[in-house]
Design a protein around this motif. Structure first.
Motif, short mmCIF file in Angstrom:
data_model
loop_
_atom_site.label_atom_id
_atom_site.label_comp_id
_atom_site.label_asym_id
_atom_site.label_seq_id
_atom_site.Cartn_x
_atom_site.Cartn_y
_atom_site.Cartn_z
N LEU A 105 0.86 -1.09 -0.10
CA LEU A 105 -0.02 0.06 0.12
C LEU A 105 0.87 1.40 -0.01
CD1 LEU A 105 -0.01 1.37 3.04
CD2 LEU A 105 -1.32 -0.65 3.44
N ILE A 126 -8.66 1.07 3.20
CA ILE A 126 -8.19 -0.23 2.72
C ILE A 126 -8.81 -1.21 3.94
CG2 ILE A 126 -6.04 -1.45 2.82
CD1 ILE A 126 -4.66 1.01 1.58
N GLU A 174 -10.28 -2.23 -1.46
CA GLU A 174 -9.79 -0.96 -1.37
C GLU A 174 -11.00 -0.06 -1.91
OE1 GLU A 174 -5.82 -0.01 -2.40
OE2 GLU A 174 -6.21 2.34 -2.43
#
Lengths: 501, 316
Positions: A279, A471, A481
């Motif tokens: 991420l 997320i 997400e």
């Protein structure tokens, strides 16, 4: 006996703690065979009142009546013997014991035949459709399963009155619905269930009646839930119309500041807690991490902050690899961390306000090898003023500060360092309404100034309110997400439960 | 000859006999400490409780003429001394490490004081080895296993009883719960204070019996320093044994070997001075502590979760 005899009557209950009046003449009546919601904000006195009913606390004044008879409990065992079982927010289970051992701990035969005990526990579980294996050890179970064990414990002791203290806080939406069915079955069986919550839709969905507490007093008693709207309940709880949720202005995210690639890490039990997490966080955005407790969120924040080693993968800040950097190096590179355990990891309870304020930056407040106390105090005073920390003196131990003030001090310390990225883990948990708002505003301000914020929370409403992106983590993976606009409650709820929306 | 060492038959039998003897003695003390720790109480006073058991057992045996009454006295004295720890560390919630260390210093000092008049007294009363008839006549095994003091057999029996009580009874379940999660045991209606005091008292009684094993059987008589740090070995053994009866028993035999070897270095033609060999059990203790720490670092701890934590109920 009356047509609908009262199972529980609490009359004029007073309970004080040092500096706090938790219950100020609180009243509560619960009918037999009904599911009764007790609603209120944090600090309204719900948990204390329930602990009085369950024999954990002794009230200073007031009567406790069960089925019309006055009772006095010296301890939780007395209450259990009288038919009051309580499932606390922190489960009272022995992690290394099996389910069956935990269930019978309070009422076992003198000599244990575990095979027979396990069969009887399984039968009881079957009767109420509580799905749990009596032979497994508690530490292997999900939070939902642990809660079922707690309910089984109460049923094993033949509790007529079951108190559930914020039971859905640790559950996925699906598990919560299952719990709703279980307690309905118990109510149909003639038992009474007291359901403590501050989530309005749950009260509407699962309960028959509701009592609302505010500031230790009963502001609405035994109202039929069917006649109420969530808005009315909310107004009773907060005492005024609830303000519209904070919602930051949408804005263009800036450059990528923090990036995590293919991260894997183990939890404290050496099991994989993070499985290939990738991420990134950009300047000027709040990235929310949603998920049920224990799905790797804690390990993720620990790895990013440098408090836990990763087994593979990289963490980069401003494009620079910081995977093996020490927490101090990360802090100096512009990464601030607001840990889940604000006291213990974030702050040291036995140290003064000043000492805590300089914990991160004490090397900058020195004269030779010594701490420059005057400069440290000036720095601390600055943090305390800017972040409105209410404290008697700067030399006071922080153990005496309220949760909201502790968090202001911690957030203030971390923000004063002018970081580029903030990782905030459960930053508003356990705070009162004002405290939650203040911390959320600080995080939004930081975002508006161009900082990147990674915020982990179990409160989905909070994440929906302030995140630019959400997320969802499930079992150490990224399950889904969502951008701010297309995030919706039910889809996230499904992803939290591990089901593809 | 193996590795250039000789193994004369009598020496090997003597070594194994003594290993079981020392092992059973240390096993008793370790079992007691294990019971206390399973209930959540770390008692570092084992050395002191053993010393008191050793001197008390000997004095009562001499004065009454019965080793069994001496043994009973040792158990009672051990439990009574343990209650000092029970009072401070359990009932009043003082630091368990400090209180335990104090108990060791106090117990060893008091034992030496009490024993002044008994030092060098001829041990006319002591435990005779048990004769199991034909079993005792079997070559090797008969001498090693079936000519031991009654205390050795008591140790084995107490090991089984301890296992059964801890794992197969309601009281044992409650006791373990008190050591894993005191708040849980309390919420279930058990008296954490009562369970812990009981466990500490039993631990003291077992340590007292272990001490009496020394003064009434292994080296009959009383001399200052007869316990010689074995109380500490018992504490280490609980960690080595991962708080489990079977592993503590295995560890006790290994440490028994280490304690029995130094007196027999000549029979085995071992190099170096016997004094160096007499360090073996203590070096082994340190090694076990270090190895234990290294192994535990990356593993869920085997120790009871509430070990060393005082319990108070109404806290907020």
């Amino acid at each position: 006996m009356d047509a609908a005899p009262l199972a529980v009557e609490l009359k004029g209950i007073w309970k004080r703690f040092p500096g706090v009046v938790a219950n100020a003449g609180t009243e509560l009546t619960v009918k037999r065979g009904s599911i009764h919601a007790v609603l209120g904000e944090n600090g309204a006195g719900k948990s204390t009142l329930m602990n009085v009913l369950a024999g954990v606390y002794r009230p200073e004044e007031g009567d406790v009546r069960l089925f019309g008879e006055r009772v006095v409990f010296a301890n939780p065992a007395d209450a259990l013997a009288a038919g009051v079982g309580m499932v606390h927010q922190e489960f009272r289970l022995v992690p290394t014991f099996t389910v069956a051992e935990n269930v019978v701990l309070g009422a076992a035969d003198r000599v244990l035949n575990m095979g027979a005990v396990e069969r009887r526990v399984a039968e009881l579980a079957e009767q109420f459709s509580l799905d749990v294996d009596p032979q497994r050890q508690i530490w292997q179970l999900s939070m939902g399963e642990r809660q079922r064990v707690e309910i089984l414990k109460a049923l094993w002791r033949d509790a007529e009155i079951l108190i559930l203290d914020e039971p859905t806080a640790v559950l996925t939406p699906n598990e919560a619905d299952e719990l709703g069915l279980v307690i309905r079955r118990m109510a149909n069986d003639g038992r009474s269930v007291i359901f403590i919550s501050h989530k309005l839709h749950e009260v509407k969905q699962y309960c028959d009646e509701a009592t609302v507490l505010r500031g230790g007093k009963t502001v609405a008693a035994s109202m039929p839930v069917a006649d109420l709207t969530p808005r009315q309940l909310a107004e009773l709880m907060v005492g005024e119309a609830t303000e519209a949720a904070l919602r930051p202005e949408p804005r263009q995210a800036g450059e990528q500041l923090l990036s995590v690639q293919n991260l894997r890490a183990l939890n404290n039990r050496n099991l994989e807690a993070l499985s290939n997490i990738s991420l990134s966080v950009h300047g000027g955005e709040i990235v929310g991490i949603a998920g049920v407790a224990g799905n790797g969120q804690r390990e993720l924040s620990d790895v990013i902050a440098g408090l836990r080693e990763s087994t593979s993968g990289t963490v980069t800040l401003f494009g620079e690899d910081i995977t093996t950097a020490t927490p101090r190096q990360r802090f100096r590179a512009g990464l601030s961390y607001i840990p889940e355990d604000r006291v213990g990891v974030g702050l040291a309870p036995q140290l003064s306000v000043t000492d805590n304020a300089i914990l991160r930056s004490y090397r900058e407040h020195t004269r030779g090898p010594l701490i420059a106390v005057d400069r440290a105090k000036a720095f601390c005073a600055d943090v305390v003023d800017s972040f409105k920390v209410r404290t008697g003196s700067l030399d006071q131990r922080i153990a005496g500060l309220s949760g909201g003030n502790l968090q202001r001090l911690l957030v203030g310390r971390e923000l004063t360092a002018k970081p580029s990225v903030i990782v905030a883990s459960q930053p508003t948990r356990g705070l009162d309404v004002q405290g939650v708002k203040a911390i959320q505003e600080l995080l939004i301000d930081a975002r508006n100034e161009g900082l990147g914020v990674l915020m982990i929370s179990e409160d989905l409403d909070e994440l929906l309110a302030i995140s630019d992106r959400i997320i969802v983590m499930h079992e150490g993976r990224i399950a889904a997400e969502y951008g701010g606009a297309d995030a919706n409650r039910s889809a996230i709820g499904l992803a939290m439960a591990g089901e593809s929306p | 000859m193996i590795f250039g060492l000789t193994f004369p038959e009598t020496a090997v039998i003597g070594l194994l006999f003594a290993a079981i003897q020392f092992g059973a003695m240390i096993y008793l003390a370790s079992l007691g400490e294990m019971i206390a720790e399973r209930a959540g109480v770390l008692n570092l006073g084992v050395e002191g409780m053993m010393a008191m058991g050793a001197v008390g057992g000997f004095v009562f045996a001499i004065e009454t003429g019965s080793p069994w009454l001496g043994l009973l006295a040792a158990a009672v004295i051990g439990a009574a001394v343990a209650m000092v720890h029970g009072l401070f560390a359990v009932a009043l919630g003082a630091n368990q490490v400090v209180s335990g260390l104090a108990l060791t210093i106090f117990g060893v000092g008091l034992a030496n004081f009490w024993g002044t008049d008994y030092e060098g007294v001829r041990p006319e009363v002591q435990f005779a080895d048990v004769d199991w008839g034909p079993l005792s006549d079997i070559s090797w095994i008969g001498r090693i296993l079936f000519q031991q003091s009654p205390l050795a057999y008591s140790a084995v029996l107490l090991g089984f009883v301890t296992w059964f009580v801890l794992n197969r009874t309601r009281g044992g379940l409650a006791l373990r719960a008190a050591g894993e999660s005191a708040a849980t045991a309390d919420a279930a209606g058990h008296s954490v204070l009562g369970l812990r005091l009981f466990a500490v008292a039993i631990g003291g009684a077992f340590a007292g019996i272990g001490g009496a094993y020394l003064s009434l059987s292994i080296s009959p008589g009383w001399t200052v320093g007869v316990v010689a740090g074995r109380g500490w070995i018992a504490v280490a053994l609980v960690i080595f044994g991962a708080w489990k009866v079977r592993r503590v028993a295995l560890g006790a035999f290994l440490f028994g070997l280490a304690m029995a070897l130094p007196n027999r270095t000549e029979s085995f033609d071992l190099p170096w001075d016997p004094i160096l060999w007499s360090m073996l059990p203590y070096i082994l203790t340190i090694a076990v502590m270090i190895a234990g720490a290294l192994v535990l670092r990356n593993r869920p701890p085997a120790a009871p979760a509430a070990l060393g934590l005082p319990f108070r109920r109404e806290e907020r």
